[in-house]
Each structure stands twice: as structure tokens, then as C-alpha cells.
Write a protein that holds these residues in place. Structure first.
Motif, mmCIF file in Angstrom:
data_model
loop_
_atom_site.group_PDB
_atom_site.id
_atom_site.type_symbol
_atom_site.label_atom_id
_atom_site.label_comp_id
_atom_site.label_asym_id
_atom_site.label_seq_id
_atom_site.Cartn_x
_atom_site.Cartn_y
_atom_site.Cartn_z
ATOM 1 N N SER A 103 7.745 -22.908 30.778
ATOM 2 C CA SER A 103 6.672 -23.338 29.874
ATOM 3 C C SER A 103 6.969 -22.940 28.428
ATOM 4 O O SER A 103 6.778 -23.746 27.496
ATOM 5 C CB SER A 103 5.346 -22.728 30.331
ATOM 6 O OG SER A 103 4.327 -23.040 29.428
ATOM 7 N N ILE A 104 7.421 -21.733 28.209
ATOM 8 C CA ILE A 104 7.745 -21.271 26.851
ATOM 9 C C ILE A 104 8.865 -22.120 26.256
ATOM 10 O O ILE A 104 8.794 -22.546 25.094
ATOM 11 C CB ILE A 104 8.117 -19.771 26.856
ATOM 12 C CG1 ILE A 104 6.878 -18.929 27.165
ATOM 13 C CG2 ILE A 104 8.756 -19.350 25.538
ATOM 14 C CD1 ILE A 104 7.191 -17.468 27.451
ATOM 15 N N SER A 105 9.897 -22.383 27.045
ATOM 16 C CA SER A 105 11.010 -23.206 26.556
ATOM 17 C C SER A 105 10.563 -24.631 26.271
ATOM 18 O O SER A 105 10.953 -25.219 25.256
ATOM 19 C CB SER A 105 12.157 -23.205 27.568
ATOM 20 O OG SER A 105 12.727 -21.926 27.646
ATOM 21 N N ALA A 106 9.739 -25.189 27.152
ATOM 22 C CA ALA A 106 9.247 -26.558 26.939
ATOM 23 C C ALA A 106 8.411 -26.628 25.665
ATOM 24 O O ALA A 106 8.524 -27.584 24.885
ATOM 25 C CB ALA A 106 8.431 -27.007 28.142
ATOM 26 N N ALA A 110 9.177 -28.878 22.407
ATOM 27 C CA ALA A 110 8.151 -29.821 21.935
ATOM 28 C C ALA A 110 7.866 -29.642 20.449
ATOM 29 O O ALA A 110 7.500 -30.599 19.760
ATOM 30 C CB ALA A 110 6.868 -29.643 22.740
ATOM 31 N N LYS A 111 8.047 -28.423 19.947
ATOM 32 C CA LYS A 111 7.808 -28.152 18.528
ATOM 33 C C LYS A 111 9.051 -28.399 17.681
ATOM 34 O O LYS A 111 9.089 -28.059 16.508
ATOM 35 C CB LYS A 111 7.343 -26.710 18.341
ATOM 36 C CG LYS A 111 5.956 -26.454 18.888
ATOM 37 C CD LYS A 111 5.533 -25.028 18.638
ATOM 38 C CE LYS A 111 4.116 -24.808 19.120
ATOM 39 N NZ LYS A 111 3.667 -23.430 18.860
ATOM 40 N N GLY A 112 10.092 -28.991 18.299
ATOM 41 C CA GLY A 112 11.309 -29.325 17.564
ATOM 42 C C GLY A 112 12.356 -28.233 17.561
ATOM 43 O O GLY A 112 13.362 -28.341 16.869
ATOM 44 N N GLY A 113 12.124 -27.186 18.307
ATOM 45 C CA GLY A 113 13.089 -26.091 18.372
ATOM 46 C C GLY A 113 14.270 -26.440 19.258
ATOM 47 O O GLY A 113 14.287 -27.476 19.930
ATOM 48 N N THR A 114 15.252 -25.588 19.235
ATOM 49 C CA THR A 114 16.425 -25.785 20.089
ATOM 50 C C THR A 114 16.461 -24.689 21.143
ATOM 51 O O THR A 114 15.768 -23.672 21.035
ATOM 52 C CB THR A 114 17.724 -25.739 19.263
ATOM 53 O OG1 THR A 114 17.811 -24.473 18.622
ATOM 54 C CG2 THR A 114 17.752 -26.860 18.230
#
Length: 141
Positions: A103-106, A110-114
Motif C-alpha cells: 500500500s505504501i509503495s502504491a 500514485a503520487k508520481g514517485g519512483t
């Protein structure tokens, strides 16, 4: 191995009780004996250096390995592991933790992070563990 093998490789050994000895540690310049040795009833040998040397370092200094601290397996040993079911609450806690990582990675993606290579590999571990939990719950394994 019995404690006798280890003791034969040490110097200035003093017995401190039944199945207990103390000796200078071979892994460092020991002026006062700091290595405690204990042989358990089942044949396992425990060692602890009060000066801080690791068990591996102590054993390496006398040419032994961690495996040498355990008795030889008796003939007929199949190596089969004993399966012990986990308590349901422990399984749920593990599943919840792996789901939280996903969930944290998703959310980060979703916020444009890698996702770093380390995190990507950890996500694969999480997915594998979640899939294994499903398979166990279904009785597939």
C-alpha cells in the motif's frame, strides 16, 4: 561434537562445574580466561566470550565451525522438517504487514514517485508471501 574436541584445542582450561569450563579465548590475547564453555545433556556445546569475541571468531581461531558445536546426526535421520501450524493471529499480522508495504509503495507511485531497486525487490517478496498465504488458506500446499 562433544566439548572434548573443543577443549582439546584450548589451553589452560579450568572446569567450573559439571559440563562447564572456562579458558583463555583463542581469538584474542586473553590475559584472564574469558571463554565460557558448556556442554548440554543433548550434546550441544555452548560457548561465550565475555571479552566480546564472536562465536565464529573463537571457533575459527581453533579451526572449527558452528556445525561443530552440535552432535552428529544419528543414522536414519531424514532431514524432514516438523510442520507446526501458525496461530491465525500471527498469520494475519504478517499478511497485514506485507499489505501495508504494498500500500505504501502504491501510494508513492500514485503520487508520481519512483521505486528503488531495493524497494522493488521487497515488493516482490511481499507479493510472494501474500500469494503463499492465499495458497495455504486454500489448502493448495
Amino acid at each position: 561434537m562433544s566439548a572434548e574436541k573443543l577443549l582439546s584445542l584450548l589451553h589452560n582450561i579450568r572446569q567450573t562445574g559439571r559440563g562447564r569450563w572456562i579458558a583463555p579465548c583463542p581469538a584474542h590475547d586473553d590475559r584472564r580466561p574469558s571463554l565460557a564453555i558448556r556442554e548440554l545433556d543433548d550434546g550441544r556445546v555452548l560457548i561465550h566470550d565475555f571479552a566480546g569475541c564472536s562465536t565464529r571468531d573463537v571457533l575459527a581461531a581453533v579451526g572449527l565451525t558452528l556445525e561443530d558445536l552440535f552432535p552428529e546426526r544419528q543414522g536414519g535421520y531424514t532431514g524432514a522438517k516438523e510442520l507446526r501450524p501458525w496461530a491465525a493471529i500471527d498469520v494475519l499480522r504478517c499478511v497485514a504487514f506485507e499489505a501495508l508495504l504494498v500500500s505504501i509503495s502504491a501510494n508513492n507511485i500514485a503520487k508520481g514517485g519512483t521505486v528503488s531497486e531495493f524497494d522493488r525487490k521487497r515488493l516482490f517478496v511481499a507479493a510472494s508471501r501474500l500469494q503463499a498465504a492465499v495458497e495455504v488458506a486454500n489448502g493448495d500446499t
